[in-house]
Structures are given as C-alpha cells and as structure tokens.
Design a protein around this motif. Structure first.
Motif, PDB file in Angstrom:
ATOM      1  N   VAL A  68       0.852  -1.191   0.000  1.00 61.56           N
ATOM      2  CA  VAL A  68       0.000   0.000   0.000  1.00 61.56           C
ATOM      3  C   VAL A  68       0.889   1.242   0.000  1.00 61.56           C
ATOM      4  O   VAL A  68       1.800   1.370   0.833  1.00 61.56           O
ATOM      5  CB  VAL A  68      -0.939   0.016   1.220  1.00 61.56           C
ATOM      6  N   ALA A  69       0.594   2.159  -0.905  1.00 62.47           N
ATOM      7  CA  ALA A  69       1.452   3.345  -1.079  1.00 62.47           C
ATOM      8  C   ALA A  69       1.080   4.447  -0.084  1.00 62.47           C
ATOM      9  O   ALA A  69       0.559   5.506  -0.454  1.00 62.47           O
ATOM     10  CB  ALA A  69       1.347   3.866  -2.504  1.00 62.47           C
ATOM     11  N   ALA A  84       0.497   7.385   8.895  1.00 64.24           N
ATOM     12  CA  ALA A  84       0.644   7.369   7.447  1.00 64.24           C
ATOM     13  C   ALA A  84      -0.734   7.071   6.866  1.00 64.24           C
ATOM     14  O   ALA A  84      -1.496   6.280   7.436  1.00 64.24           O
ATOM     15  CB  ALA A  84       1.655   6.319   6.999  1.00 64.24           C
ATOM     16  N   VAL A  85      -1.051   7.694   5.735  1.00 62.54           N
ATOM     17  CA  VAL A  85      -2.414   7.638   5.222  1.00 62.54           C
ATOM     18  C   VAL A  85      -2.432   7.168   3.770  1.00 62.54           C
ATOM     19  O   VAL A  85      -1.494   7.407   2.996  1.00 62.54           O
ATOM     20  CB  VAL A  85      -3.092   9.025   5.347  1.00 62.54           C
ATOM     21  N   HIS A  86      -3.525   6.486   3.424  1.00 61.91           N
ATOM     22  CA  HIS A  86      -3.790   6.135   2.028  1.00 61.91           C
ATOM     23  C   HIS A  86      -5.291   6.246   1.815  1.00 61.91           C
ATOM     24  O   HIS A  86      -6.082   5.747   2.627  1.00 61.91           O
ATOM     25  CB  HIS A  86      -3.319   4.715   1.703  1.00 61.91           C
ATOM     26  N   LEU A 145       7.230   6.310  11.463  1.00 63.17           N
ATOM     27  CA  LEU A 145       6.866   5.831  10.126  1.00 63.17           C
ATOM     28  C   LEU A 145       7.618   6.649   9.057  1.00 63.17           C
ATOM     29  O   LEU A 145       7.020   7.331   8.213  1.00 63.17           O
ATOM     30  CB  LEU A 145       5.353   5.928   9.925  1.00 63.17           C
ATOM     31  N   LEU A 146       8.920   6.531   9.085  1.00 64.25           N
ATOM     32  CA  LEU A 146       9.786   7.259   8.161  1.00 64.25           C
ATOM     33  C   LEU A 146       9.669   6.675   6.756  1.00 64.25           C
ATOM     34  O   LEU A 146       9.390   5.487   6.573  1.00 64.25           O
ATOM     35  CB  LEU A 146      11.232   7.195   8.643  1.00 64.25           C
ATOM     36  N   ALA A 147       9.897   7.511   5.774  1.00 62.27           N
ATOM     37  CA  ALA A 147       9.742   7.084   4.386  1.00 62.27           C
ATOM     38  C   ALA A 147      10.734   5.990   4.027  1.00 62.27           C
ATOM     39  O   ALA A 147      11.885   5.983   4.482  1.00 62.27           O
ATOM     40  CB  ALA A 147       9.927   8.284   3.462  1.00 62.27           C
ATOM     41  N   ARG A 177       4.993   0.467   4.745  1.00 61.91           N
ATOM     42  CA  ARG A 177       6.142   1.248   4.289  1.00 61.91           C
ATOM     43  C   ARG A 177       5.628   2.515   3.631  1.00 61.91           C
ATOM     44  O   ARG A 177       4.963   2.470   2.597  1.00 61.91           O
ATOM     45  CB  ARG A 177       7.002   0.450   3.294  1.00 61.91           C
ATOM     46  N   SER A 178       5.933   3.642   4.247  1.00 62.92           N
ATOM     47  CA  SER A 178       5.555   4.924   3.668  1.00 62.92           C
ATOM     48  C   SER A 178       6.396   5.191   2.426  1.00 62.92           C
ATOM     49  O   SER A 178       7.605   4.954   2.417  1.00 62.92           O
ATOM     50  CB  SER A 178       5.768   6.052   4.691  1.00 62.92           C
TER      51      SER A 178
END
Length: 494
Positions: A68-69, A84-86, A145-147, A177-178
C-alpha cells in the motif's frame, strides 16, 4: 495534534536570544519537566529498536501491507511520525487506510521504559525543541513511520459511504512502508497547482466531507495557528503562521479514527475516551469580548461553530482569536470504563462537547501515552477477545496520569508564551497601548485586576486599574512592568 505554542528563530547570541534560552531552561526546571531519560529506560529502547520491524512485545501475526502506497503528511522537518495515510475511491464512497505507529511493539509492560513513559505522559513541544515521550531512538527512529522504511503499525481500514460516514471498520497489526514524507506546504502546493495524485486528492475530498459532517453535528475544530517570533531591526516581533486547508483535512482523518475508536470501545464495554463538558457561558462571553477587541463580527445569533467556518488564519486578528478560542476547551479529560467502579458512560457523559460525539485518542502513540492503551482495546474489540492484562491493569489510573502530565505540559506552554511575550514587549516599557478588557475580577484593596486583549501585538495580558475595568470596552493603558526573568507583563489603565 500536539505542537509548539510558539516558534523561535535560530539563536543569535544577542541579549534577547540569551534571555529566552535562559528563561526556557528555568521554566523546564520550574514545572519539573523530565528532560533526561534514565539510563535503564534508554537501554531498553535501544534493545527494542535493534529487534526490527516485527517488534517484540506485541504477539500475533502481522499482515504485510507494504504494497500500500502510504504517505505521511506533517509539519516541515517532523521526525516523530505517528501516522501514514492512504485514500482511494471505493464505488461511490471511499476506503481510508490509516497506519499508526505500533508503540506496543517496542515498550515492554512493566519495564523501565514503560515506567518512564507513564512519568512523562506526553511529548512537550518547546520553542527551542521538545521533551519527548519516548527516546529518540524510537520516536524518531525505529518506531517512526519514516519514508522507505518497513515499520510495525496498527492499521485502521475504514470504508466510507458517499457522504463520508463510516460503514465498515477493521483494525489489525501490520507491516507498512511509507512512500514519501510530505509537508503540509508540499501537499497544499500540489493540490493548488493540479499536480496532486489520486491519494492526495482523495485526502482533500474525504477531509472536506468530514468537515461537512462535523458542521451538521454542531461540532467545531480549531485550526489553531502557530505563533512565530521574528527578528526585525534587532527587535523581536510576534506573528502567526497561517494554517493551510490541508491541515484541516488531514486532521479530519485523525478525528474520524478517534470517533470510530470510541464507538468500538463503548460497544465493547471497556476503554478510555476523551471527554469535554459544554463550554462555560462565562468563557463564551469572554471570547465574544475578544472577538470585539479584534474587530471580528460575531452576530448574537451565530453559533460558535459557524463563526469558525468564517475565519481565515491568514489574517492576524482571526489567528489571535483562534488561539484564544482554546479557552473553551477547559475541563477536557479522560474517562476509563469497564474497570472496577467505572461503568460504561452513556449519552452526554460519553461525548466530547466540541466534537459532538464520543471520541478517543489512538492516533498519536509516539507522543501521547493514552493512545497506546486505547489502540490495544480496539484491537481486542475487533478480534473479539479480552484486552491484555497489562492494559486492564493500567486503565483505572490512566485518566489521572494524563491529567497530571497534561497540566505540567500546559503550564510549560503558558509559561513559554508568557516568556516570549515579555521579551517582545520589553523594549516598549512605559509606552501607551489600546486594548479591550475581556475579563475583570471584583475590586480588591482599591484595585481592579483583569485581562486585556491587544490587537498589536496580539497578546492577552494582565491589566490593573484604580477604578472600573469595563468589560468589552476599549481602554488606553500604559505598559507598566515587564520582567523577562519572571515572565511577567502588566498594563495599567491611564
């Protein structure tokens, strides 16, 4: 979300900068902020960080959602990333995925690190940095939640209808994974210039829908602007950083998750909710006088929530009003239930008056202790199992812990703002100003004491008079006393 009450420019070594630095150090000692992390707690955090993304203290399988992106959306330069959001279209509605840092994967119940987080309660943001709830090796490293980093998370999947109302909710432990760490300014720019992708456009659409539902409930969200100190011609000046629309939309996803979490807990009969009683009429009257002082039109028949929708934090007086409007949130607290002598609240007892719905804190566990426990209750509720023993044992004392630590942070926030205002006003001692009296006490010893709202600089400060202090009326005053070490500013009526 937690944030700095005021932001300072980089220190320059001049007398004003040194006064602020020394004042903040003294304030931290005064309110007993636990600045230094104990060695035993640090050692536990370092060992936990080395264990990797599966975590050590949260048994059970994790679903792999690294496909998931997700993206994170935060203030520029943030490193303690809780969410982190999607967002994507799903039929006529939406699917919102919200990944929250899984702090329970790193904190062993009953250990030295756990004890220290209970002592701290929450991260305290200062004009010159922060005093974190968790050590940096976790809050800015292994748990953040680092990129482009695989991280353990608690994943909320919420399916919304075309109106933005939740229809189905699932909560699970996952690996995520962000894909990118975005700032509010970056996202707003992409939305404004048409280069935003489907995810960001979906965030804006869902956020706007949730704002509509909020207004229908009679709820009100405060887009409180950050206050900045700038140096001009060798002097400090105060100004407000305007909030961007995306900040409100992003906050609505967090509010949605908190409302869903509260409903899960109440239905399960165990948990901890965030509470707020209706605003005291005296605070509302005071805020109306503040509006008048800032030349903000607030018709008598216009509800407070509708007024907020008309304000623009890009305008200095509006920004000052939004900051003062936080006084309506006095009395906020937490209520644990499903534990001995704590029945499940119902009706108004379960509601957060500003949100106009039950609400719980679960989306900022890196920065707020209670979120770790609320999250565990929701995971148990969705799985149909009992809450872990360590959660049930801690719930009865959580409200008192959060109240105690929240008061300490609030005292620091107020003291930091008082300090900065004193530094800003120090060069103007003896000068005359015009303000509006927004509060006044009964006469004592021949003097009347109250509070004065200035328009420029936009501060609220104590004022005294030998006669009357007419509420809501303009008053000419003299800046009688400024003490930077004591963080004190006093005006007298002339």
């Amino acid at each position: 979300m937690p944030g700095r009450p005021v932001r300072l420019p980089a220190p320059t070594g001049d007398p004003a900068s040194r006064a602020v630095a020394e004042g903040l150090d003294a304030l931290r000692a005064e309110v007993e902020l636990p600045v230094v992390y104990p060695d035993a707690a640090l050692a536990e955090a370092e060992v936990a960080a080395e264990r990797g993304p599966q975590g050590a203290h949260a048994p059970g399988d994790r679903t792999d959602r690294t496909d998931v992106a997700f993206v994170t959306v935060d203030p520029e330069g943030s490193t303690d990333l809780d969410q982190a959001v999607h967002v994507e279209r799903r039929g006529t509605g939406w699917r919102v995925r919200y990944a929250i840092a899984d702090v329970a994967a790193f904190v062993a119940p009953g250990g030295a690190l756990d004890a220290e987080t209970h002592r701290r309660g929450m991260t305290c943001y200062s004009p010159d940095g922060r005093v974190p709830l968790h050590p940096a090796v976790l809050s800015e490293g292994a748990a953040s939640l680092l990129a482009d980093q695989v991280r353990p998370a608690v994943l909320w999947t919420m399916d919304l209808d075309a109106h933005g109302e939740p229809q189905d909710v699932h909560v699970e432990r996952a690996l995520v994974r962000s894909r990118a760490q975005l700032s509010y300014a970056q996202v707003q720019q992409r939305l404004d210039d048409g280069t935003a992708d489907d995810l960001l456009r979906g965030l804006a659409d869902v956020g706007a829908l949730r704002q509509e539902r909020e207004r229908e409930r009679g709820g009100a969200s405060l887009d409180v602007p950050e206050q900045e100190v700038v140096q001009e011609d060798g002097a400090f000046r105060l100004r407000f950083r305007a909030t961007l629309p995306v900040e409100g939309w992003n906050a609505q996803v967090s509010l949605l998750t908190g409302m869903v979490a509260a409903r899960l807990m109440l239905d399960a009969g165990v948990g901890v909710v965030r509470t707020l009683p209706p605003a005291d009429p005296r605070d509302v009257a005071r805020l109306r006088r503040t509006a008048a002082a800032l030349d903000i039109d607030w018709p008598a028949d216009l509800p407070y929530a509708d007024l907020l929708a008309r304000l623009d934090s890009h305008r200095g007086p509006h920004a000052a009003f939004l900051r003062e409007a936080t006084t309506l949130f006095r009395g906020a607290g937490y209520r644990a239930f499903g534990v001995p002598d704590a029945p499940v609240p119902t009706g108004d007892d379960a509601e957060h008056a500003a949100i106009r719905a039950p609400y719980a804190h679960v989306t900022a566990p890196l920065r707020r202790l209670v979120d770790r426990y609320g999250t565990e209750v929701c995971l148990a509720a969705v799985a149909g199992r009992q809450v872990p023993d360590w959660v049930g044992e801690a719930l009865p004392d959580l409200p008192a812990t959060m109240t105690r630590t929240g008061r300490r942070v609030a005292a620091f926030d107020r003291g930091a703002l008082d300090l900065v205002e004193a530094v800003v006003l120090a060069p103007h001692a003896g000068e005359h100003f015009t303000g509006v009296v927004v509060d006044a006490d009964a006469p004592k010893d021949g003097r009347v004491r109250g509070a004065l709202q200035l328009r420029e600089p936009a501060v609220v400060a104590p004022v005294t008079a030998s006669g009357d202090l007419p509420l809501g009326q303009r008053l000419e005053v003299r800046l009688d006393e400024v003490s930077v070490p004591h963080r004190r500013v006093t005006f007298v009526a002339v």
